[in-house]
Structure formats: C-alpha cells, structure tokens
Scaffold this motif. Structure first.
Motif, short mmCIF file in Angstrom:
data_model
loop_
_atom_site.label_atom_id
_atom_site.label_comp_id
_atom_site.label_asym_id
_atom_site.label_seq_id
_atom_site.Cartn_x
_atom_site.Cartn_y
_atom_site.Cartn_z
N UNK A 5 -8.71 31.62 -1.74
CA UNK A 5 -9.78 32.22 -2.71
C UNK A 5 -10.79 33.22 -1.71
N UNK A 6 -11.44 33.97 -2.52
CA UNK A 6 -12.35 34.43 -1.62
C UNK A 6 -13.42 33.89 -1.53
N UNK A 7 -14.79 34.17 -0.21
CA UNK A 7 -15.21 33.86 0.18
C UNK A 7 -16.37 34.87 0.94
N UNK A 8 -17.60 34.45 0.16
CA UNK A 8 -18.34 34.69 1.21
C UNK A 8 -19.37 33.81 2.25
N UNK A 9 -19.61 34.01 3.62
CA UNK A 9 -20.25 33.15 4.88
C UNK A 9 -21.90 33.76 4.84
N UNK A 29 -8.39 31.71 3.14
CA UNK A 29 -9.40 32.65 2.46
C UNK A 29 -9.82 33.82 3.00
N UNK A 30 -9.75 34.92 2.27
CA UNK A 30 -10.47 36.22 2.38
C UNK A 30 -12.19 36.23 3.05
N UNK A 31 -12.34 36.03 3.65
CA UNK A 31 -13.78 35.49 4.15
C UNK A 31 -14.93 37.73 4.68
N UNK A 32 -15.40 37.79 4.00
CA UNK A 32 -16.76 38.58 4.03
C UNK A 32 -17.80 37.31 4.85
N UNK A 33 -18.46 38.63 5.74
CA UNK A 33 -19.88 37.49 6.36
C UNK A 33 -20.59 38.41 6.48
N UNK A 43 -24.24 41.71 -0.22
CA UNK A 43 -22.35 41.70 -0.75
C UNK A 43 -22.12 40.68 -2.01
N UNK A 44 -23.50 40.02 -2.73
CA UNK A 44 -22.69 39.57 -3.86
C UNK A 44 -23.18 39.72 -4.66
N UNK A 45 -23.84 40.93 -4.75
CA UNK A 45 -24.18 41.68 -6.01
C UNK A 45 -22.75 43.01 -6.26
N UNK A 46 -22.04 42.51 -5.25
CA UNK A 46 -20.96 44.00 -5.17
C UNK A 46 -19.66 43.48 -5.27
N UNK A 47 -19.48 41.80 -5.13
CA UNK A 47 -18.37 41.78 -4.68
C UNK A 47 -18.26 40.18 -5.07
N UNK A 48 -17.03 40.30 -6.49
CA UNK A 48 -16.49 39.37 -6.45
C UNK A 48 -16.23 38.23 -5.77
N UNK A 49 -16.81 36.78 -5.49
CA UNK A 49 -16.13 36.35 -4.99
C UNK A 49 -15.91 34.62 -6.08
N UNK A 50 -15.29 33.60 -5.20
CA UNK A 50 -14.53 31.85 -6.35
C UNK A 50 -16.30 31.10 -5.48
N UNK A 51 -16.33 31.47 -4.22
CA UNK A 51 -17.53 30.51 -3.39
C UNK A 51 -18.15 31.09 -2.09
N UNK A 52 -19.54 31.03 -2.18
CA UNK A 52 -20.23 31.21 -1.25
C UNK A 52 -20.85 30.28 0.19
N UNK A 72 -30.11 34.77 -10.93
CA UNK A 72 -30.81 35.80 -12.04
C UNK A 72 -30.46 36.94 -12.68
N UNK A 73 -28.90 37.40 -11.46
CA UNK A 73 -28.07 38.37 -11.74
C UNK A 73 -26.64 37.64 -12.27
N UNK A 74 -27.03 36.25 -12.72
CA UNK A 74 -25.60 36.01 -13.16
C UNK A 74 -24.30 36.32 -13.00
N UNK A 75 -24.44 35.87 -11.28
CA UNK A 75 -23.52 35.36 -10.35
C UNK A 75 -22.79 34.08 -9.70
N UNK A 76 -21.96 34.02 -10.97
CA UNK A 76 -21.52 33.23 -11.44
C UNK A 76 -20.25 32.02 -10.04
N UNK A 77 -20.24 32.96 -9.11
CA UNK A 77 -19.74 31.99 -7.67
C UNK A 77 -20.12 30.40 -7.26
#
Length: 221
Positions: A5-9, A29-33, A43-52, A72-77
């Motif tokens: 999955x794609x992951x934001x750390x 995982x494909x990890x963005x830090x 990053x959370x608003x500009x890229x789709x992630x499965x989990x943060x 509030x911006x409806x980010x579903x991750x």
C-alpha cells in the motif's frame, strides 16, 4: 515483492523516521516521509494514500490539528497516530480527530506492522463507507453517520446524490450532470436543488456546498 500500500509517515524524529521508512519499505509499502505537520498536510492533500502514520507532537502543525484538517478536506486514508501520551484522554482526543488507531511509544515494530496491515485491509475493503468530513456515508446501510455517531436515514435519491458527491469530494458537479445521473426521468435540473435542500435539512447546511455558477460539491458533516 507484493505491494502493501501507499503510506504517509509524518514524524519529526529523524532516527525513528529512518528506521520506520526502511522497515515499512521492506514490507512492500511505498513510503512518503514528512518531517513536520505542514509538509504532512501538503502531501496528505495532494497525494492519495492507503494509510497514514502521524506523530502526535509535531513541529509547525500538531498531529491532532493535521489530522483534523485532513478529515475536514475529506481525506479518506486510514490513520494511525503515534504518541508518547498514553492517557485515555489523549487516546480519545486522537480518535475524535479522525484517527483509526492509536499506538503509544515505545512500540514494537511487529505490532505496528500488524496494525498497519489491518488498516490497509480496512482501506481496501472500505467501499462500505465514504468519508464526509468528520462523518461517513455508510454504503451498506445507506445512511449518513454524523461525527457524534448518530445515524441519519436517507431516501434512495438522497443517498445516491450524496454518494456521487462523496465519491469525488474535490470535484464540482453541475446540476445537469447530477440530474442525469440521479434523476434521469426528471426534465428540469431544479430537482437537484430540491434534493440538496433535503440533504441540508437532514445533515446541516455544510453537508453540500454550492459553487456559484458551476454546481455542487461535497461539504462536511
């Protein structure tokens, strides 16, 4: 290796970030830090992630504030919050901000991995719900879930109209498009305005936003 999955750390501790990035990448995982809350927000608003994975205490923007803004911006991750604060009140604050899970430092990497796998499964299977700000649209029971946990029954047309808006939360939908997709037998696009009124009456005026001259987009609960 199978992609997990794609992951934001979002973590400001450089050593911990390096350890987690290496370990999670090793699990597929494909990890963005992001080293601070502002970068995490971008990053959370500009890229789709499965989990943060979000640290509770961050420079520039606190983890709770970051997660609240994303929701509030409806980010579903799905979101797991890391913290050194382990009291019940702290866990409740994290969950109320929109976290799906909470892990207290210090933690075991195997436990973190197991929790993330569970969240990714929920993200993969999350076609049962669409996020609307701090609330949800339950696709199984076909009703809205307010941030308080209260459920609001919807008619078939109300549900379908809200589902279309929630499926693409940043998109603006014209009245003509919504009439065609939800009310195909209606001749006038004004039927859309009527059902937007119904939704706002049930869920609050912020549930659907008017974009003047263009149409409607998803709001928040």
């Amino acid at each position: 290796m199978r992609r997990s999955g794609t992951l934001l750390l979002v973590e400001d501790d450089a050593d911990l970030s390096e350890t987690l990035t290496e370990a999670l990448a090793g699990e597929g995982y494909l990890v963005d830090h992001a080293p601070d809350g502002q970068r995490g927000l971008h990053l959370g608003l500009s890229r789709p992630y499965d989990v943060m994975v979000i640290d509770r205490r961050l420079p520039a923007l606190d983890g709770l504030d970051l997660l609240t803004r994303l929701r509030k911006r409806a980010v579903p991750a799905r979101a797991l919050m890391l913290t050194a604060l382990g009291s019940v009140d702290d866990r409740v604050a994290g969950l109320d901000a929109g976290a799906d899970d909470y892990l207290v430092k210090p933690f075991d990497l195997d436990e973190l991995s197991a929790r993330l796998r569970a969240l990714c499964r929920r993200a993969t299977d999350a076609t049962e719900a669409l996020r609307i700000g701090a609330g949800l649209l339950d696709l199984t029971l076909r009703d809205a879930v307010l941030p308080t946990g209260d459920r609001v029954p919807l008619s078939a047309r109300e549900f379908e109209l809200l589902r279309i808006l929630a499926a693409r939360p940043s998109a603006v939908h014209s009245r003509a498009e919504l009439r065609r997709r939800v009310f195909d037998e209606a001749h006038a696009a004004s039927i859309v305005d009527t059902y937007v009124y119904y939704l706002r009456r049930k869920l609050g005026r912020a549930a659907v936003r008017t974009v003047h001259g263009l149409g409607y987009r998803l709001g928040e609960l």
